[in-house]
Design a protein around this motif. Structure first.
Motif, PDB file in Angstrom:
ATOM      1  N   ALA A  27      36.554  42.592  32.150  1.00 52.57           N
ATOM      2  CA  ALA A  27      37.619  42.493  31.215  1.00 52.57           C
ATOM      3  C   ALA A  27      37.811  42.935  29.753  1.00 52.57           C
ATOM      4  CB  ALA A  27      37.789  40.986  30.796  1.00 52.57           C
ATOM      5  N   ALA A  28      36.442  43.435  29.385  1.00 52.22           N
ATOM      6  CA  ALA A  28      36.397  43.870  28.101  1.00 52.22           C
ATOM      7  C   ALA A  28      36.482  45.376  28.255  1.00 52.22           C
ATOM      8  CB  ALA A  28      34.800  43.862  27.443  1.00 52.22           C
ATOM      9  N   LEU A  29      36.030  46.028  29.289  1.00 47.69           N
ATOM     10  CA  LEU A  29      36.116  47.593  29.523  1.00 47.69           C
ATOM     11  C   LEU A  29      37.390  47.981  30.365  1.00 47.69           C
ATOM     12  CD1 LEU A  29      32.315  47.994  30.077  1.00 47.69           C
ATOM     13  CD2 LEU A  29      33.472  48.502  27.673  1.00 47.69           C
ATOM     14  N   ASP A  30      37.970  47.017  31.023  1.00 45.73           N
ATOM     15  CA  ASP A  30      39.037  47.465  31.860  1.00 45.73           C
ATOM     16  C   ASP A  30      38.481  48.068  33.375  1.00 45.73           C
ATOM     17  OD1 ASP A  30      41.582  47.368  33.081  1.00 45.73           O
ATOM     18  OD2 ASP A  30      42.186  49.320  32.237  1.00 45.73           O
ATOM     19  N   ARG A  46      27.735  46.512  39.835  1.00 51.02           N
ATOM     20  CA  ARG A  46      28.062  47.783  39.197  1.00 51.02           C
ATOM     21  C   ARG A  46      29.639  47.785  39.030  1.00 51.02           C
ATOM     22  NH1 ARG A  46      25.721  52.327  42.772  1.00 51.02           N
ATOM     23  NH2 ARG A  46      27.488  51.833  43.918  1.00 51.02           N
ATOM     24  N   LEU A  47      29.844  48.380  38.035  1.00 47.92           N
ATOM     25  CA  LEU A  47      31.336  48.364  37.278  1.00 47.92           C
ATOM     26  C   LEU A  47      31.752  50.038  37.143  1.00 47.92           C
ATOM     27  CD1 LEU A  47      31.252  45.672  34.739  1.00 47.92           C
ATOM     28  CD2 LEU A  47      31.858  45.372  37.204  1.00 47.92           C
ATOM     29  N   ARG A  48      32.841  50.270  37.536  1.00 46.10           N
ATOM     30  CA  ARG A  48      33.416  51.593  37.345  1.00 46.10           C
ATOM     31  C   ARG A  48      34.629  51.560  36.417  1.00 46.10           C
ATOM     32  NH1 ARG A  48      34.332  56.264  40.761  1.00 46.10           N
ATOM     33  NH2 ARG A  48      35.810  57.385  39.593  1.00 46.10           N
ATOM     34  N   LEU A  49      34.225  52.543  35.289  1.00 47.01           N
ATOM     35  CA  LEU A  49      35.046  52.450  34.401  1.00 47.01           C
ATOM     36  C   LEU A  49      36.240  53.257  34.386  1.00 47.01           C
ATOM     37  CD1 LEU A  49      32.205  53.348  31.664  1.00 47.01           C
ATOM     38  CD2 LEU A  49      33.498  51.145  31.862  1.00 47.01           C
ATOM     39  N   PRO A  50      37.596  52.866  33.877  1.00 42.14           N
ATOM     40  CA  PRO A  50      38.719  53.620  34.003  1.00 42.14           C
ATOM     41  C   PRO A  50      38.805  55.060  33.997  1.00 42.14           C
ATOM     42  CG  PRO A  50      38.898  52.237  32.237  1.00 42.14           C
ATOM     43  CD  PRO A  50      37.680  52.045  32.708  1.00 42.14           C
ATOM     44  N   ILE A  56      28.767  50.914  34.553  1.00 40.06           N
ATOM     45  CA  ILE A  56      27.917  50.033  34.037  1.00 40.06           C
ATOM     46  C   ILE A  56      27.125  49.374  34.793  1.00 40.06           C
ATOM     47  CG2 ILE A  56      28.133  47.892  32.611  1.00 40.06           C
ATOM     48  CD1 ILE A  56      28.839  50.514  30.902  1.00 40.06           C
ATOM     49  N   LEU A  57      25.883  49.182  34.708  1.00 37.56           N
ATOM     50  CA  LEU A  57      25.017  48.437  35.770  1.00 37.56           C
ATOM     51  C   LEU A  57      24.684  47.159  35.448  1.00 37.56           C
ATOM     52  CD1 LEU A  57      23.999  48.533  38.710  1.00 37.56           C
ATOM     53  CD2 LEU A  57      21.673  49.277  37.663  1.00 37.56           C
TER      54      LEU A  57
END
Length: 138
Positions: A27-30, A46-50, A56-57
C-alpha cells in the motif's frame, strides 16, 4: 576476472510479520507481490514496484531493532504532509522532522520500527509518471 554484469536487484526490509509487511509496503509503495518458491515464502516476500526494476524484499526476522539503519528507503512526494498522513493511516509513525542543507523531510518508522524518509521531489520527471493517491483513503 571474467566479463560479467551486476545490478541492484533488492532493497531488503526486516519485518516480524510477512503478511503485514506485504500489506503495509504494498500500500505504501503501490507495489504488487511477486510469487516466490514455496520453500522461501516463510522467510521472504518480494514486491514489484510500479516504476522500477528494483524489488523490495521483505525478510522475516525476530531480531530486535537496536540502532539506526544503515540502508533505508526514501519516498519523494509533491506534498510531504499529505504523504505522511497517508502513510500514518497505513501504520507508519512520525519519528523525526529534519531540516538539512535547505531540505525539509520527515523520518518515519514502518510498523516494525524501520526508518524511512519522505522528501520533497527529487526526480520530477519520474514522479510525474505516477498516478495521484486518492485524497481520502479511509
Amino acid at each position: 576476472m571474467t566479463n560479467h554484469r551486476s545490478r541492484l536487484c533488492h532493497i531488503v526490509i526486516d519485518v516480524d510479520d510477512l503478511d503485514r509487511g506485504v500489506t503495509f509496503w504494498s500500500a505504501a509503495l503501490d507495489a504488487t507481490e511477486e510469487p516466490l518458491a514455496e520453500q522461501s515464502r516463510h522467510i521472504y516476500r518480494r514486491l514489484r514496484l510500479p516504476d522500477s526494476d528494483i524489488r523490495i524484499l521483505l525478510h522475516a526476522t525476530n531480531d530486535q531493532k537496536v540502532s539506526k539503519e544503515r540502508i533505508h528507503v526514501d519516498l519523494e512526494t509533491d506534498d510531504i504532509e499529505a504523504e505522511v498522513q497517508r502513510l500514518e493511516m497505513l501504520g507508519a509513525t512520525r519519528w523525526d522532522y529534519q531540516h538539512e542543507r535547505d531540505h525539509d523531510f520527515w523520518v518515519l518508522r514502518d510498523p516494525w520500527g524501520n526508518e524511512f524518509c519522505v522528501l520533497h521531489v527529487e526526480f520530477p520527471e519520474l514522479l510525474s509518471r505516477r498516478p495521484t493517491w486518492p485524497s481520502d483513503q479511509s
